[in-house]
Design a protein around this motif. Structure first.
Motif, short mmCIF file in Angstrom:
data_model
loop_
_atom_site.label_atom_id
_atom_site.label_comp_id
_atom_site.label_asym_id
_atom_site.label_seq_id
_atom_site.Cartn_x
_atom_site.Cartn_y
_atom_site.Cartn_z
N UNK A 104 30.63 40.64 45.30
CA UNK A 104 31.20 41.12 46.57
C UNK A 104 32.67 41.49 46.38
N UNK A 105 33.39 40.68 45.63
CA UNK A 105 34.79 41.00 45.35
C UNK A 105 34.92 42.32 44.60
N UNK A 106 34.02 42.56 43.65
CA UNK A 106 34.05 43.82 42.91
C UNK A 106 33.83 45.01 43.83
N UNK A 107 32.87 44.90 44.74
CA UNK A 107 32.63 45.97 45.70
C UNK A 107 33.82 46.19 46.61
N UNK A 272 42.92 42.61 35.31
CA UNK A 272 42.43 42.67 36.68
C UNK A 272 41.74 44.01 36.89
N UNK A 273 40.81 44.08 37.84
CA UNK A 273 40.10 45.32 38.09
C UNK A 273 41.06 46.41 38.59
N UNK A 274 42.00 46.02 39.45
CA UNK A 274 42.97 46.99 39.95
C UNK A 274 43.85 47.51 38.82
N UNK A 275 44.30 46.59 37.96
CA UNK A 275 45.13 47.00 36.84
C UNK A 275 44.40 47.89 35.86
N UNK A 337 33.94 36.21 51.73
CA UNK A 337 34.78 36.72 52.81
C UNK A 337 35.96 35.79 53.08
N UNK A 338 35.74 34.49 52.93
CA UNK A 338 36.84 33.54 53.09
C UNK A 338 37.91 33.76 52.02
N UNK A 339 37.47 33.97 50.79
CA UNK A 339 38.41 34.21 49.69
C UNK A 339 39.23 35.48 49.96
N UNK A 340 38.55 36.52 50.42
CA UNK A 340 39.24 37.76 50.72
C UNK A 340 40.15 37.60 51.94
N UNK A 341 39.67 36.83 52.92
CA UNK A 341 40.43 36.67 54.16
C UNK A 341 41.72 35.91 53.98
N UNK A 342 41.75 34.93 53.10
CA UNK A 342 42.96 34.12 52.91
C UNK A 342 43.90 34.74 51.89
N UNK A 344 43.31 35.23 48.60
CA UNK A 344 43.22 34.65 47.25
C UNK A 344 43.09 35.77 46.23
N UNK A 345 43.76 35.63 45.11
CA UNK A 345 43.74 36.65 44.07
C UNK A 345 42.31 36.93 43.60
N UNK A 346 41.80 38.17 43.76
CA UNK A 346 40.43 38.47 43.36
C UNK A 346 40.15 38.19 41.89
N UNK A 347 41.13 38.46 41.02
CA UNK A 347 40.91 38.21 39.59
C UNK A 347 40.75 36.72 39.31
#
Length: 414
Positions: A104-107, A272-275, A337-342, A344-347
């Motif tokens: 989900x984080x990747x998407x 990281x995916x963004x990097x 969703x909690x990880x994304x909401x707070x 937290x670094x996706x990597x």
């Protein structure tokens, strides 16, 4: 293949769906980092991991073909203690949810890169699309689900491989990378990350269920062979199916590493995916960068759908409980969703999800090898001695690598 190639080709598909697990965002990040930091050094790791994955996925598929039941179903029937069965389900469920977090984080990251979508909204969209894909499997059947996932796999291939045609790798470097070796503890950590997470527990659970759903109850009856393929025919087709899926998955993972090795060596931020996306765009141009992001999006959507399918099968097989698909999917989306909401670094979340995943490897691999070696389970189709020995060797190696990965991650974190 069997005598009728067209008829046999129509039986392909389950392994291609399960193979999407090898192209999830976590694998993308690991292979990209390996190539950027160490060049061609770890080419051999990707190749070795793919060989082990072939055997593991074939054994899982064979279990479903021969018994007509998934690995969770068989374990649910064999584990007599209700509390032991619940404990087994809990660890498998947690591992499936941890895997889902990475997907989900990747998407979400891909949608952010492509459209500037906020990560939380991107995670919700990824989860929503996965619900739609699972609805295809539920309402239209496994074949339609396979077509959709295979289509997404084709997008993944284009997205991650296109860069190699713009800036191909050095042939000598690729050949040199086939020599097994390490240079420092960092290369050991990355090798453990690539190899140890090559075989994911949810892919093992899912593959046995996918073959069950596709082929149904097995038969070797002479009166039914004209209408229903025999077990031997299905096993032959399955070997081709797994081979095709692993060649595709292995080639894409290798392409990601080679792309980074040839073009991103020494570039900072590629862990990281963004990097990685930024580095690819800067090095190869915005078109290739966009294709990479599209491939990442397809990776997240396809892998989270297969992961959710595996989670539903784990619950049904071990607890004989089926809850509405929408309710279950919404519940399993909460951690991501909690990880994304707070914020937290996706990597960092990807790394932690890999750690949780490592705990589940023995619980899936050991029963798989044991069950496929038993004549009382598979009859005449039980593993040959050499197959069982290879299964034990690969299982022991993968478990040891995951233990090493856990130790190295925790040590570095400390």
């Amino acid at each position: 293949m069997p005598k009728s190639p067209m008829r046999s080709a129509a039986l392909l598909g389950p392994a291609l769906v399960a193979g999407v697990a090898y192209l999830d965002p976590g694998n993308v990040a690991s292979n990209m980092t390996a190539g950027a930091r160490y060049g061609y050094l770890l080419v051999w790791v990707v190749v070795a991991g793919n060989v082990m994955a072939w055997l593991v996925q074939y054994l899982s598929a064979k279990l479903g073909v021969v018994t007509g039941r998934s690995l969770p179903e068989i374990l649910g029937a064999r584990i007599r203690s209700r509390w032991a069965r619940r404990a087994y389900w809990l660890q498998a469920e947690l591992v499936a949810m941890a895997t889902d977090i990475a997907e989900v984080l990747g998407g979400a990251v891909a949608l952010n890169l492509l459209f500037g979508t906020p990560l939380l909204l991107g995670g919700a969209i990824t989860g929503g699309v996965s619900i739609a894909l699972l609805a295809v499997q539920t309402r239209r059947g496994p074949r339609h689900f396979e077509f959709v996932i295979i289509g997404l796999m084709a997008i993944i291939v284009v997205g991650f491989v296109a860069g190699l045609f713009v800036a191909p790798p050095d042939a000598g470097g690729v050949l040199g990378g086939m020599l097994p070796r390490f240079t420092d503890s960092g290369s050991v950590l990355l090798a453990a990350s690539i190899l140890g997470a090559t075989v994911m527990p949810h892919a093992i659970y899912a593959h046995s269920a996918l073959t069950r759903d596709r082929f149904g109850a097995p038969t070797d009856s002479a009166t039914q062979r004209e209408r229903v393929p025999s077990i031997r025919t299905l096993l032959t087709v399955t070997r081709w199916d797994v081979s095709i899926a692993m060649v595709i998955a292995g080639s894409v993972n290798l392409a990601i590493l080679l792309l980074a090795a040839a073009n991103l060596a020494g570039v900072e931020g590629t862990d990281s995916l963004e990097g990685a996306h930024a580095a690819i765009t800067a090095s190869l141009g915005p078109f290739i960068g966009t294709l990479f992001a599209v491939g990442l999006l397809a990776s997240g959507l396809a892998s989270t759908s297969v992961g959710a399918y595996a989670g539903a099968e784990i619950m049904h097989g071990l607890l004989t409980i089926r809850i509405p698909l929408l309710a279950r999917r919404l519940f399993t989306l909460i951690p991501a969703l909690l990880i994304l909401g707070v914020g937290f670094d996706p990597t960092a979340a990807l790394v932690l999800s890999q750690v949780v995943l490592s705990f589940g490897i023995p619980f899936a691999l050991i029963p798989l090898v044991a069950l496929t070696a038993q004549r009382r389970t598979l009859g005449e189709h039980a593993n040959r001695t050499v197959t069982t020995l290879l299964g034990v060797l690969f299982a022991a190696l993968l478990i040891a690598l995951n233990v090493a990965l856990l130790w190295l991650v925790l040590t570095n974190a400390g």
